[in-house]
Design an enzyme around this catalytic site. Structure first.
Site, PDB file in Angstrom:
ATOM      1  N   ASP A 122       0.828  -1.211   0.000  1.00  0.00           N
ATOM      2  CA  ASP A 122       0.000   0.000   0.000  1.00  0.00           C
ATOM      3  C   ASP A 122       0.863   1.262   0.000  1.00  0.00           C
ATOM      4  OD1 ASP A 122      -2.058  -1.753   0.353  1.00  0.00           O
ATOM      5  OD2 ASP A 122      -2.796  -0.892   2.223  1.00  0.00           O
ATOM      6  N   ASP A 123       0.232   2.352  -0.418  1.00  0.00           N
ATOM      7  CA  ASP A 123       0.757   3.717  -0.226  1.00  0.00           C
ATOM      8  C   ASP A 123       1.820   4.157  -1.217  1.00  0.00           C
ATOM      9  OD1 ASP A 123      -0.965   3.592   1.873  1.00  0.00           O
ATOM     10  OD2 ASP A 123       0.482   4.047   3.446  1.00  0.00           O
ATOM     11  N   HIS A 164      -6.075   2.480  -3.919  1.00  0.00           N
ATOM     12  CA  HIS A 164      -6.020   2.748  -2.465  1.00  0.00           C
ATOM     13  C   HIS A 164      -6.403   4.217  -2.183  1.00  0.00           C
ATOM     14  CE1 HIS A 164      -4.990   1.922   1.646  1.00  0.00           C
ATOM     15  NE2 HIS A 164      -3.830   2.549   1.663  1.00  0.00           N
ATOM     16  N   HIS A 196      -5.708   9.247   0.573  1.00  0.00           N
ATOM     17  CA  HIS A 196      -5.648   8.450   1.793  1.00  0.00           C
ATOM     18  C   HIS A 196      -6.387   9.106   2.970  1.00  0.00           C
ATOM     19  CE1 HIS A 196      -4.045   5.620   4.762  1.00  0.00           C
ATOM     20  NE2 HIS A 196      -3.574   4.901   3.757  1.00  0.00           N
ATOM     21  N   TYR A 236      -6.747   3.043   5.993  1.00  0.00           N
ATOM     22  CA  TYR A 236      -6.902   2.667   7.410  1.00  0.00           C
ATOM     23  C   TYR A 236      -7.880   1.491   7.589  1.00  0.00           C
ATOM     24  CZ  TYR A 236      -5.284   7.508   7.437  1.00  0.00           C
ATOM     25  OH  TYR A 236      -4.597   8.671   7.155  1.00  0.00           O
ATOM     26  N   HIS A 242       3.699  -2.024   3.217  1.00  0.00           N
ATOM     27  CA  HIS A 242       3.684  -0.650   2.695  1.00  0.00           C
ATOM     28  C   HIS A 242       4.999  -0.320   1.984  1.00  0.00           C
ATOM     29  CE1 HIS A 242       0.595  -0.681   5.795  1.00  0.00           C
ATOM     30  NE2 HIS A 242       0.050   0.350   5.179  1.00  0.00           N
TER      31      HIS A 242
END
Length: 197
Positions: free
Chosen positions: A12-13, A64, A68, A105, A155
């Site tokens: 992710d991210d 995603h 965020h 989250y 991540h």
């Protein structure tokens, strides 16, 4: 014949120049694929090459959100914008639509389910966004809970070099235990499970 043990490694991210490159290098060295859940605002001229490289390696590119945020607090329009922006960027670069959405989250509500036309997905993490969790501890936590059909949530965010170090141990060890690494899409297909929207 023993049943195949599938595992999906997800990140992710990203995309994050300097970190995602190293993640992709480790995947290549081990001849495996993963799935990347991208943040739309991090898709820039400087980071696009990472998405192309991952896609060309056979990795799946998923959504995603754009910025965020905690999405349950957003209104309908904002929720749709968060998702559609990132989907459009992914399609522009890969020519392929994402199939999965990981809520920021892992925070979601019914309204998001109603509005977002992608399959929601979570995964097993090891708090790898916390600098105090060492690479060794990240690996040990994941090996402890590994089982067939396992989805690992990591991540590839800025400065997260300890996750790069962790997967250098984690991947060969899971392979040694007989796991086959597949994308998030293939884990459902190969396991014969149909994900629900």
């Amino acid at each position: 014949m023993t049943e195949k043990k599938f595992v999906a490694l997800t990140f992710d991210d990203g995309p994050t120049p300097g970190i995602t490159d190293q993640v992709l290098d480790v995947l290549k060295e081990n001849d495996i694929v993963a799935s990347f859940f991208l943040i739309g605002q991090k898709i820039t001229e400087q980071s696009e090459y990472l998405i192309r490289r991952a896609y060309d390696m056979g990795c799946s590119i998923e959504n995603h959100s754009k910025t965020h945020p905690g999405m349950p607090e957003l209104n309908d329009r904002e929720i749709l914008d968060e998702v559609s922006y990132t989907t459009e960027q992914i399609v522009r670069i890969t020519g392929e639509k994402p199939e999965f959405f990981r809520p920021p989250y892992i925070s979601y509500n019914q309204k998001m389910y109603d509005l977002i036309d992608l399959t929601f997905i979570s995964g097993y993490g090891c708090e790898d966004w916390l600098p105090e969790v060492s690479a060794k501890e990240r690996t040990e936590r994941l090996l402890k809970v590994a089982r067939p059909g396992f989805m690992i949530l990591l991540h590839d965010m800025a400065d997260n070099i300890q996750t790069v170090e962790a997967i250098k141990t984690l991947i060969p060890e899971l392979k040694r235990q007989g796991y086959e690494f597949v994308t998030i899409r293939d884990i459902f297909m190969k396991s014969g499970i149909k994900p629900e929207h």
